[in-house]
Design an enzyme around this catalytic site. Structure first.
Site, short mmCIF file in Angstrom:
data_model
loop_
_atom_site.label_atom_id
_atom_site.label_comp_id
_atom_site.label_asym_id
_atom_site.label_seq_id
_atom_site.Cartn_x
_atom_site.Cartn_y
_atom_site.Cartn_z
N HIS A 12 0.84 -1.19 0.00
CA HIS A 12 0.00 0.00 0.00
C HIS A 12 0.88 1.24 0.00
O HIS A 12 1.48 1.58 1.01
CB HIS A 12 -0.92 -0.01 1.22
CG HIS A 12 -1.83 -1.21 1.23
ND1 HIS A 12 -1.44 -2.44 1.68
CD2 HIS A 12 -3.11 -1.36 0.81
CE1 HIS A 12 -2.43 -3.31 1.55
NE2 HIS A 12 -3.46 -2.69 1.04
N HIS A 14 -4.66 3.88 -2.96
CA HIS A 14 -4.61 3.13 -1.71
C HIS A 14 -3.72 1.90 -1.83
O HIS A 14 -3.11 1.47 -0.85
CB HIS A 14 -6.04 2.68 -1.35
CG HIS A 14 -6.12 1.85 -0.12
ND1 HIS A 14 -6.34 2.37 1.13
CD2 HIS A 14 -5.99 0.52 0.06
CE1 HIS A 14 -6.35 1.40 2.02
NE2 HIS A 14 -6.15 0.26 1.40
N GLU A 58 -16.68 -6.27 24.93
CA GLU A 58 -15.78 -7.42 25.03
C GLU A 58 -14.59 -7.27 24.09
O GLU A 58 -13.45 -7.61 24.46
CB GLU A 58 -16.53 -8.71 24.70
CG GLU A 58 -17.73 -9.01 25.60
CD GLU A 58 -18.99 -8.24 25.21
OE1 GLU A 58 -18.99 -7.57 24.15
OE2 GLU A 58 -19.97 -8.31 25.97
N HIS A 117 -26.43 -17.61 24.88
CA HIS A 117 -25.42 -17.39 25.92
C HIS A 117 -24.66 -18.66 26.27
O HIS A 117 -23.77 -18.63 27.12
CB HIS A 117 -26.08 -16.84 27.18
CG HIS A 117 -26.49 -15.39 27.07
ND1 HIS A 117 -27.27 -14.92 26.05
CD2 HIS A 117 -26.22 -14.31 27.85
CE1 HIS A 117 -27.46 -13.62 26.21
NE2 HIS A 117 -26.84 -13.23 27.29
#
Lengths: 671, 671
Positions: free
Chosen positions: A35, A265, A414, A476
């Protein structure tokens, strides 16, 4: 963008920045991949940062009090490699740059932690670096509070792109940083309005400035090619009492035919366009050639940090030897010598008292022993503190007013938590652990993988690790998550069966310097099965004989965690029928796999039938149901074959057929 | 909060809302688990929404033009179950409410799609519902553009909590919704300032109002207990030309001793406190008892939708039969009859022309056939359109000005993309597929799991599926991701070896009504191996004999995807030495597992040694290296044993020893 004007107004700056751009163009062209555009766009920002603000010493890249620079937009790796080479990091030679993206080179496609000095973290998966950086900044605050600003007084700088800001994890990190007012954290946003698919606008029209402000950040907007503006913004950011985002308006692939396009890019390899870009830069040197005056100017920047390092070293040496040793210890990721003795004492106590507790509670009991003697631990939870049992009695909450606090309320984040924990380990001096439900390893997974890839010993405390969770239901209840964690290279997955094994697992997790650990812990109470105290850490071998067969050995039951109790009960049923049955507890497959074949064969000898029992799916278990290569046993599995359900835990174990009776029946069907 | 005043000023409203609160208290107390506080806090909002705004018909819960209601804060499931029961959904009986969270009940701990009518999606893992909702809103816009507002003209309402907004995935979805100006999307934020750990403030001080506005949303702030304010806000939201977030200031566990505390978030089971709360509500009825006038008032609300349904049905029946059939087809997730013929024609063509292309390109070739005949497909990519090959020639970009566009630039938001795609399938009438790199299944994983759990056939196009990715290095090279996907129940993981298998995989993925598919596709070119045309879809059986042994069969090579070519080359080496070798291509383990044992034994007969080859880790492969239960073969594996590295693909295959020579050598070592 008027390059000519910039060259004229800031010739010294320009030449230094042009060296980055030229190296980038050359390296990407040689590799025919990579890149180009991002380093070319951010070269001015990076040059000013390294020249005027970043405190670093290439000769002492592990200096604990250095500023950290994190290239969150890791695809622009040539920006970082160029800076490391130019400022004089010894291991970043020009040959490494020439070998960009080749086998064995330090210059991997994306920056890989451990490949070269000055790479603070592995980046590439977007959003991770900026989220690691929040952990770096937390570590700095914590260590400054602990050791004082004479020893810990540095900053974390990040370059992030549009991709980093679109990824959800970055918002988790950014809002946490805003909440914690991490004023030593400075993010330089490469605002070039280009992604791979085209204009950012195709997918996003977010007002990033307003969004950062809403998250409690200072924001400064500048022209990312104006050295004076960059310098002023960095100065202001350093003075702010909030984390600061500097929005740097830049041109991707500056000066190249592909400037301001998505083509810019990627890999710019056309020789004519490359030559034209170099001409626009006024760069007339050959490929990979840095004129000596330019190199000297950059090396001078690199040398400036030495005085800071020397002064810091002198201050360190003026502190009491015990403190020096402590800093050395925690940055070496060494556990205190007394850890093992304390763990043993706990093991002895619980093997005598034989409590019936959930292993999440066992984990808390261990942490009550660990945390007082390991002041480098920082615990936390993603809003499940009471369920994960991660906060011990001595821990106060880390907060703006209490930087000595060692417990972090990460919020319902999380992924951000995991990435921040990785950042703390990478920073050094901190051993973080954090909790959520085992099922939500899903959310944290990209960061958990990076811990394994980077070889950092982050500890993930994952409770409620099966259908034993009960009524919350299948969303869960992990069933495939043990397999997922075990499938990840360089990850220790511990599923202890009682408090003794939990203590052993924690000891191993903390002793590890280069492997992350997943502690898979129950919601439901479990009996103590290790009622005979052994000083030796039996879990260190991954699996061991918990109860041997009485009489002729005809069956071996393999189990982990909460199902070891079931295996023991099945053994009772089988022994009562005269079927000699061994129970092997397997708290850590990876450590068992690492033993020599002789030990593995001793634990799992040829001959007896094998039944594994685990309240997860079978995937992966076949490795243990059959013998070593070329050896052959009959075996089968008792566990889950589908997603769980919502009901009390006991009902679920019955309904899904994970019972001692079922295990005994499988054994008999194989005999 | 002055409950008495509210009771007095809005007695009818109050009583209806009290019924929700009472049912919640009773159900949670009976289950001794669950979350009482959220339904008690949001009962007023939900009552006004169902009474005055939501267009639904309990007798026709699958009405395509109904409004959708999504409880993103799924732990508050009793809110939804109460509403479904009260408004007269036939399957949500009072007995189901009584059996809240018990085995076999429709009333799982968190709402589970498919368990009961009126549950539009499975929620519980936070942030998913609101992200699904963005897909619902996209589906509505797309279908309205296709079929006109007389047939498609509805809204998506979401209740989201603080947890949903902290999760990163929600920001991915929210920014996408803002970019797309999804004005039919209305989010009701339960702004109660409480999470499990305590005050939201512990972990977050984000100005959510400002953050939503920065993302292009309309925001309205109200007292979430004031029925008039709720009504006015919903009216304004419906009129807005932006997606709207209504910030509802509420009291969690309203009227209970635990009001406004984190205790109130959980299960409130104390009988005295429960009685006191009911008294505050003026609710003097027994547990699970709804007085007939209250039930009648709620059922009247439920009946109102019937006229809308009838009118819609009349409008539908006035359209041409072909259009009616088309709507029926796409909502039934049926593929067009001509799909199979077109796929066969493509297979025939490529088996004759035998192109050497990457399977990501093969996938594009298939989509060029599929998309013109399946107008219900919506493709997209997380900013890797050119790499994932997901956009076909006939697809224009879905945008504010072009709702007929069928290609979505999701941005760098893999997780948001996956969740939005799930939402589109759940909405009905749309078959979405979306691409990213296989490695970034990590980011999308929580939503991919939910697709499997909900049994929705979302298609994940995962390219660059091994070290064959090359120079981008180990952060971008999946090694454990095939194992992770295969470990997930109810997921078909296809790893085709050439264009023919890719076409077969796509056919199976599109024919599936209740299983998501992961297409694992290469970056690098592969030869066509299926050069003899078979009309039968051989991949449908999961694995099949691609090339049988010549002479006595002494070895079986098992391979998938790019490694089938290597297996075929190894076979050549072995046959040249007179070692009869069969090659089994295994594009989909799950479908092979689903075959009867007879077929499996025919493909993998007893006797020959087995070597599997795959450029991923071994984890899971032992299932196939050994025989059926009780049968015994020697076997081993050639593949990855660690993370990858940065180098050209060919170099990596050599360095990691995944070559025909290595496979042949392993075979010989076993003979």
């Amino acid at each position: 963008m008027d390059i000519a004007a910039l060259r004229k107004s800031h010739p010294d700056h320009w030449t230094k920045a042009a060296a980055i751009r030229a190296l980038t163009l050359d390296a990407v062209a040689a590799a025919k991949s990579g890149h180009s555009g991002m380093p070319m766009g951010m070269a001015d920002v990076a040059t000013v940062l390294y020249e005027k603000h970043l405190r670093f010493d290439p000769r002492n890249p592990d200096w604990p009090d250095r500023d950290r620079f994190i290239l969150s937009a890791g695809h622009g790796s040539m920006l970082l490699y160029s800076l490391l080479h130019l400022t004089g990091y010894a291991d970043m030679t020009i040959d490494e740059i020439r070998n960009f993206r080749q086998w064995g080179a330090r210059t991997a496609g994306h920056p890989e932690y451990g490949h070269a000095s000055g790479i603070e973290t592995t980046t590439g998966p977007l959003g991770q670096g900026i989220s690691n950086a929040v952990g770096f900044a937390i570590a700095e605050e914590s260590l400054r509070a602990r050791f004082g600003p004479r020893l810990m007084d540095h900053r974390t700088y990040v370059i992030a792109g549009d991709g980093c800001l679109m990824e959800g994890v970055s918002q988790e990190a950014i809002t946490l940083a805003g909440r914690q007012r991490l004023s030593r954290l400075i993010v330089l946003w490469d605002n070039n309005n280009i992604t791979i698919d085209g204009s950012v606008d195709l997918a996003d029209r977010t007002d990033q400035v307003a969004r950062f402000r809403a998250c409690g950040w200072e924001v400064i907007e500048i022209d990312g090619h104006d050295p004076d503006a960059i310098d002023a913004a960095l100065t202001a950011a350093r003075a702010s009492d909030l984390p600061t985002m500097i929005a740097c308006k830049t041109h991707i692939a500056l000066g190249h035919a592909a400037q301001d396009t998505s083509k810019g890019h990627g890999a710019l390899t056309d020789p004519d366009q490359l030559a034209a870009a170099k001409q626009a830069y006024g760069w007339s040197h050959g490929p990979f050639e840095i004129p000596s005056d330019v190199k000297a100017a950059w090396e001078e920047i690199g040398r400036r940090g030495a005085s800071g390092f020397d002064a810091w070293t002198a201050r360190l040496e003026a502190t009491p030897p015990a403190r020096q040793a402590e800093i050395a210890r925690i940055f070496a990721r060494e556990v205190p010598k007394k850890l093992t003795a304390r763990i043993r004492a706990l093991k002895k106590q619980v093997s005598e008292e034989a409590p019936k507790v959930a292993t999440r509670k066992s984990s808390e009991m261990v942490l009550e022993v660990v945390n007082p003697i390991m002041p480098e631990t920082i615990g936390g939870s993603a809003d499940l503190s009471g369920s994960n049992n991660t906060r011990t009695g001595d821990m106060t909450v880390f907060d703006v007013e209490n930087r000595k606090g060692r417990y972090i309320h990460y919020g319902i984040r999380e992924h951000g938590m995991a990435a921040a924990m990785n950042g703390m380990v990478l920073h050094g001096g901190i051993r973080p652990y954090g909790g959520t439900f085992m099922c939500f390893t899903d959310y944290a997974r990209p960061a958990m993988r990076l811990a394994a890839l980077m070889k950092v010993p982050t500890v993930f405390v994952m409770t409620h690790d099966s259908i034993g969770l009960g009524e919350d239901g299948p969303t869960h209840q992990p069933v495939e998550h043990l397999a997922i964690s075990r499938a990840t290279p360089n990850t220790h997955v511990f599923r202890p069966c009682d408090t003794v094994e939990t203590a052993e697992a924690w000891e191993l997790a903390l002793q590890s310097k280069d492997t992350p650990s997943v502690l898979s812990l129950t919601r439901q109470g479990l009996p103590t099965l290790r009622t005979t105290h052994k000083t030796k850490n039996l879990s260190a071998q991954g699996a061991y004989v918990l109860a041997d067969a009485e009489g002729k050995r005809r069956a071996i039951l393999l189990a982990t965690g909460s199902e070891v109790e079931i295996a023991m009960a099945a053994r009772d049923l089988l022994q009562a029928e005269g079927i000699g049955t061994r129970v092997v507890s397997m708290p850590c497959w990876e450590l068992f796999e690492a033993q020599d074949e002789r030990y593995r064969r001793r634990v799992l000898p040829a001959g007896p039938v094998r039944v594994a029992v685990e309240a997860g799916i079978r995937f992966g278990w076949d490795r243990w149901l059959y013998g070593e290569r070329g050896r052959r046993e009959k075996g089968t599995f008792v566990g889950m074959h589908e997603f769980g359900a919502s009901a009390p835990a006991g009902v679920l174990y019955e309904q899904f057929g994970i019972t001692a009776e079922a295990v005994a029946a499988e054994v008999k069907s194989l005999l």
